[in-house]
Structures are given as C-alpha cells and as structure tokens.
Motif scaffolding. Structure first.
Motif, mmCIF file in Angstrom:
data_model
loop_
_atom_site.group_PDB
_atom_site.id
_atom_site.type_symbol
_atom_site.label_atom_id
_atom_site.label_comp_id
_atom_site.label_asym_id
_atom_site.label_seq_id
_atom_site.Cartn_x
_atom_site.Cartn_y
_atom_site.Cartn_z
ATOM 1 N N SER A 174 0.858 -1.193 0.000
ATOM 2 C CA SER A 174 0.000 0.000 0.000
ATOM 3 C C SER A 174 0.894 1.244 0.000
ATOM 4 N N LYS A 175 0.301 2.348 -0.458
ATOM 5 C CA LYS A 175 1.069 3.581 -0.657
ATOM 6 C C LYS A 175 1.804 3.968 0.627
ATOM 7 N N GLY A 176 3.092 4.188 0.512
ATOM 8 C CA GLY A 176 3.890 4.566 1.674
ATOM 9 C C GLY A 176 4.469 3.353 2.405
ATOM 10 N N HIS A 177 3.986 2.155 2.085
ATOM 11 C CA HIS A 177 4.480 0.947 2.777
ATOM 12 C C HIS A 177 5.108 -0.043 1.802
ATOM 13 N N GLU A 178 5.528 0.470 0.664
ATOM 14 C CA GLU A 178 6.060 -0.427 -0.374
ATOM 15 C C GLU A 178 7.302 -1.162 0.116
ATOM 16 N N GLN A 179 8.146 -0.426 0.896
ATOM 17 C CA GLN A 179 9.399 -1.041 1.327
ATOM 18 C C GLN A 179 9.149 -2.238 2.247
ATOM 19 N N THR A 180 8.055 -2.177 3.012
ATOM 20 C CA THR A 180 7.723 -3.295 3.915
ATOM 21 C C THR A 180 7.496 -4.566 3.083
ATOM 22 N N THR A 181 6.785 -4.392 1.971
ATOM 23 C CA THR A 181 6.524 -5.532 1.082
ATOM 24 C C THR A 181 7.831 -6.081 0.529
ATOM 25 N N LEU A 182 8.678 -5.164 0.049
ATOM 26 C CA LEU A 182 9.930 -5.598 -0.576
ATOM 27 C C LEU A 182 10.829 -6.299 0.449
ATOM 28 N N ASP A 183 10.867 -5.731 1.646
ATOM 29 C CA ASP A 183 11.695 -6.348 2.697
ATOM 30 C C ASP A 183 11.161 -7.735 3.050
ATOM 31 N N ALA A 184 9.825 -7.843 3.120
ATOM 32 C CA ALA A 184 9.219 -9.143 3.479
ATOM 33 C C ALA A 184 9.525 -10.181 2.403
ATOM 34 N N LEU A 185 9.460 -9.749 1.143
ATOM 35 C CA LEU A 185 9.745 -10.687 0.056
ATOM 36 C C LEU A 185 11.203 -11.145 0.130
ATOM 37 N N ALA A 186 12.103 -10.164 0.323
ATOM 38 C CA ALA A 186 13.533 -10.504 0.371
ATOM 39 C C ALA A 186 13.818 -11.440 1.540
ATOM 40 N N SER A 187 13.231 -11.137 2.683
ATOM 41 C CA SER A 187 13.539 -11.969 3.850
ATOM 42 C C SER A 187 12.954 -13.377 3.689
ATOM 43 N N THR A 188 11.747 -13.467 3.097
ATOM 44 C CA THR A 188 11.161 -14.795 2.845
ATOM 45 C C THR A 188 12.023 -15.594 1.875
ATOM 46 N N CYS A 189 12.465 -14.924 0.814
ATOM 47 C CA CYS A 189 13.284 -15.622 -0.183
ATOM 48 C C CYS A 189 14.585 -16.117 0.451
ATOM 49 N N ARG A 190 15.161 -15.273 1.304
ATOM 50 C CA ARG A 190 16.433 -15.628 1.926
ATOM 51 C C ARG A 190 16.258 -16.796 2.894
ATOM 52 N N LYS A 191 15.211 -16.704 3.732
ATOM 53 C CA LYS A 191 15.064 -17.697 4.806
ATOM 54 C C LYS A 191 14.427 -18.997 4.336
ATOM 55 N N GLU A 192 13.464 -18.898 3.396
ATOM 56 C CA GLU A 192 12.668 -20.101 3.084
ATOM 57 C C GLU A 192 13.058 -20.787 1.774
ATOM 58 N N GLY A 193 13.856 -20.100 0.939
ATOM 59 C CA GLY A 193 14.230 -20.695 -0.353
ATOM 60 C C GLY A 193 13.023 -21.218 -1.109
ATOM 61 N N PRO A 194 12.009 -20.349 -1.344
ATOM 62 C CA PRO A 194 10.776 -20.849 -1.977
ATOM 63 C C PRO A 194 10.966 -21.233 -3.439
ATOM 64 N N ALA A 195 9.953 -21.947 -3.953
ATOM 65 C CA ALA A 195 9.971 -22.347 -5.366
ATOM 66 C C ALA A 195 9.599 -21.165 -6.248
ATOM 67 N N ALA A 196 8.602 -20.410 -5.823
ATOM 68 C CA ALA A 196 8.089 -19.351 -6.703
ATOM 69 C C ALA A 196 7.324 -18.297 -5.915
ATOM 70 N N PHE A 197 7.228 -17.138 -6.541
ATOM 71 C CA PHE A 197 6.385 -16.057 -6.030
ATOM 72 C C PHE A 197 5.345 -15.796 -7.112
ATOM 73 N N ILE A 198 4.065 -15.821 -6.744
ATOM 74 C CA ILE A 198 3.023 -15.543 -7.740
ATOM 75 C C ILE A 198 2.348 -14.224 -7.389
ATOM 76 N N VAL A 199 2.135 -13.398 -8.417
ATOM 77 C CA VAL A 199 1.583 -12.064 -8.149
ATOM 78 C C VAL A 199 0.727 -11.572 -9.312
#
Ligand code: PLP
Length: 420
Positions: A174-199
C-alpha cells in the motif's frame, strides 16, 4: 426454504436465497447487452473482465464461424493444428521477450494451476527440493484448489481450508508501505528458499481493485532473481490492454519466468488460457525419460474454435488503433473519475489504465459490506452491469464504450451513493 427461482441452474458466486429472478440476456453487441424484455444494458465490467473489443466483435465471430465448420475439436497430445500454432507464435511476439513456450488450458484458474505445476516440476526435475509458494496479501488467482491455496483466505474458501496447501504471504504494497513488502519478500526468499512467487501485476482484481506502481513490480522481480525464486505473473485480469499497455509487466520492463493469460485472450468470446514460460523451465521437463513429462491436460486443451477466436483477437492487437482506443478510454475514464476525487462520500479513488475504482465510505467495508448488494440492485434497475466488490465500485468496460455511456455509468454511481 422455497427457492426464489424455478430454474435448476446453480449459478457461480450467487447466493440463490437472496437472488431475485436472473436477468435473461439474449444478445450482445459492442458495449451493450440486450435482455429478453428488450432492455439495453451497458456492460460496465466487460462481463467479468473478459470482453475487450466489445460483445460479438465481427472479426472474432467470423473466425469462430469459419473454424467451427472445419475442425472443432482434436486431442492435443500427439496432434496439433494451425489455429493453436499461429496463436502460440503470435503470442511470443507480443509478450515480454524471454518467454519461449506456450501451454494451453481453458480458464484463468487452470492457467494458474499449470504455472504452479510448471514451477514445482522445474525444481523437482533439476533435483532441488523447493516447494514453497510466496503470495501477496489480498490476492485472487481463481477457485480451483491450487489457485485458492495461493489466494487470500477468507469467506470464499474457509470451508475448503483442509484441502489448501500452506503458503507464505507478504503484505500488499500500500502507498507509503512499499518497502515493507519488498523487505518481506527478500527476507522470505532468503530464509525459506521458496519455489516461486506468484503475483497479480499492478492491480489485485477480486481483492478489491488494489493498485500499486510499476517500480514495486520491478523490484519484486529483482528480488526473486537475486534469490533464484521463480516469478509468476498472473496477468489473467491485467492482460489485453486493461492497464493501458498490452500487458502489465511491460510497464515495469519485467519478463516473468512464468506468465498466465486468459479472459481477453479470445476477446472474451470463448474460454481459453495460456501459461507461458522461459526455455529452462520447458528444458527441465525435456528428456527421454518419460517420468519427466509435464503431466497436465484437459480434454479441450487448445480447442481449435477457441484458438481461432484468439487468433482473431491477436490480429486486432496488431492494429495500432486498438492500443489508441485503449489510450483514449484511459483518458475518458480519468475525466469521468475526476469529480469523485474530491467527493467526500468516496475514498481511495484510483485508476490504472482503463480500470477505475473507488470505495464508498461505510461502517462495514470489505467484500461482505452490507451496501454491496444494495448497490448492485440499484445498478441493475438502471440497466447497468456493475458488480461492486463489497463497498468497492469499479468500472472496467469494453474498449468500445462511449463517453456518453461513461457519463451514464458515473452518474448512476453518484446517485447510488446517495441512495444507500
Ligand atoms: N487470476 C486472476 C488475476 C483473476 O482475476 C481471475 C478471475 O477473475 C482468475 C485468475 C481466475 O480466472 P477464471 O475465472 O477464468 O478461472
């Protein structure tokens, strides 16, 4: 309880105990539908977001008629046909460079199932154990089990919870909170090694027409690339001009690893979907070993009539005037929306390309907002096909809609806001 209707049909997303008699439609022409009682209805939501050039576009109708008399169905394993070959070749010219293979299916939901299976099949076949899927809050990807699993959980799917697989959800940017989303994605990718992100790129449709800017889409893709996570773009709703460009990913200069397209693929005339992927995803399944086959099909995969409709649609998109019409509709939509931007009855007044949305202020917002059905009934009385998502009213018309039609639509929205 006495049924309110005599018909045996169980309609989709319909609570029959609350539904009045269905409106019977007998004809469609351009932006209009004609009811059995002769009423002319403006289709302000493109009949569930599928009709792009207008109902019964003559070029698409003629392609369907022509194909129906020649070859109307053929098994698609071991056999092929010109309409499918032409659609696949043309699609690869129009979609982001780097997508190289086309898998046909029948609906948006199945194109998502195929995308998820391609992603997991890829990791399995290259010998890496990656199965987790990352999703965005408020997403909607369809109503089959896999598609529901990667969509938002709530009233739509609570009964089927035990069938759904676990995913990791990152917040909506959401507007003004974009970085929170990006940080969450990066941290999930780093910690969980997922197969894919769907959006859903740029707009989350059924989640409430929630919009976010191209730079966020671009950064999400970069994060996925950095962590070797497959990026699946579900363009089922955003494709085919809705967001102002042919596809939403174009605006972020993003090539997804896997992309889903449906709805406007046939101009809205027949059900058809495709899932496109990068070469290495196909290659991971390419082997003399039959166990590595991509095990997915449906009886009507790449139905020739649907493919002929898609081919006619793709021809329309090669004509520059189609994108010009999209651009002029975007301008008309902005002009029509302008007075609502300062209207205190509404909040979050927004537009991306040809799609506008606005939230009517209410004490119980959300999909089950009590004013939703009331608004729907008012619009129906006014011969308008508008189907609010709770207190969110959105306008997503076919590209042939006129300024006069839009004036009628927005004046009805304003009147309805007073009425409820
Ligand atoms: N994905 C998105 C983004 C959608 O908006 C939809 C339907 O609205 C779907 C998937 C499911 O498509 P279908 O209803 O054709 O199965």
């Amino acid at each position: 309880m006495t049924p309110k209707t005599k018909s045996p049909i169980w309609h989709p997303f319909t609570q029959h105990a609350l539904q009045d008699e269905m409106t019977k439609i007998v004809r469609g022409d351009g932006a209009y539908l004609y009811a059995a009682d002769g009423a002319r209805i403006i289709d302000a939501i493109s009949s569930w977001w599928v009709v792009t050039h207008g109902h019964c576009h003559p070029q698409i109708v003629s392609a369907i008629q022509d194909q129906a008399g020649r070859l109307n169905q053929i098994i698609f394993a071991g056999y092929t046909h010109d309409p499918a070959e032409e659609v696949a070749t043309q699609l690869l010219k129009l979609t982001p460079a780097g997508l190289e293979h086309v898998f046909f299916s029948d609906s948006g939901s199945t194109s998502v199932e195929v995308a998820l299976k391609m992603a997991l099949g890829y990791w399995h076949n290259i010998g890496k154990h990656r199965t987790r899927i990352v999703v965005m809050q408020h997403s909607y990807h369809g109503d089959t089990i896999g598609a529901m699993s990667v969509g938002a959980r709530g009233v739509f799917n609570v009964a089927y919870g035990p069938l759904l697989f676990n995913v990791t959800t990152i917040p909506f940017p959401s507007k003004g909170h974009e970085q929170t989303t990006l940080d969450a994605l990066a941290s999930t990718c780093r910690k969980e090694g997922p197969a894919a992100f769907i959006v859903e790129p740029l707009i989350l449709g059924a989640g409430g027409m929630l919009m976010y800017p191209p730079w966020v889409l671009r950064e999400m893709k970069q994060i996925c690339e950095a962590y070797d996570v497959l990026f699946i773009a579900d363009e089922v709703m955003t494709g085919w001009g809705r967001v102002g460009t042919l596809f939403a990913c174009e605006q972020a200069s993003v090539t997804p690893d896997i992309a889903c397209y449906s709805k406007g693929l046939t101009g809205g005339a027949l059900p058809l979907a495709v899932t496109l992927c990068r070469a290495d995803i196909f290659d991971a399944h390419y082997s003399k070993d039959r166990a590595r086959t991509f095990f997915h099909s449906s009886s009507y995969t790449a139905n020739p009539i649907a493919c002929a409709a898609a081919k006619a649609n793709l021809d329309l998109w090669r004509d520059q005037s189609t994108l010009q019409r999209v651009a002029s509709l975007a301008t008309l939509q902005e002009q029509a929306l302008e007075p609502f931007r300062t209207d205190s009855r509404f909040t979050n007044v927004r537009r991306t390309g040809t799609i506008t949305a606005l939230d009517l202020k209410t004490t119980d917002p959300g999909y089950l907002a009590s004013i939703g059905p009331k608004l729907g009934a008012i619009f129906k009385d006014q011969a308008l096909l508008l189907r609010p998502l709770g207190n969110t009213i959105y306008v997503m018309p076919p590209y042939c809609v006129t300024a006069t039609d839009l004036a009628e639509i927005y004046s009805a929205i304003s009147d309805a806001a007073d009425a409820v």
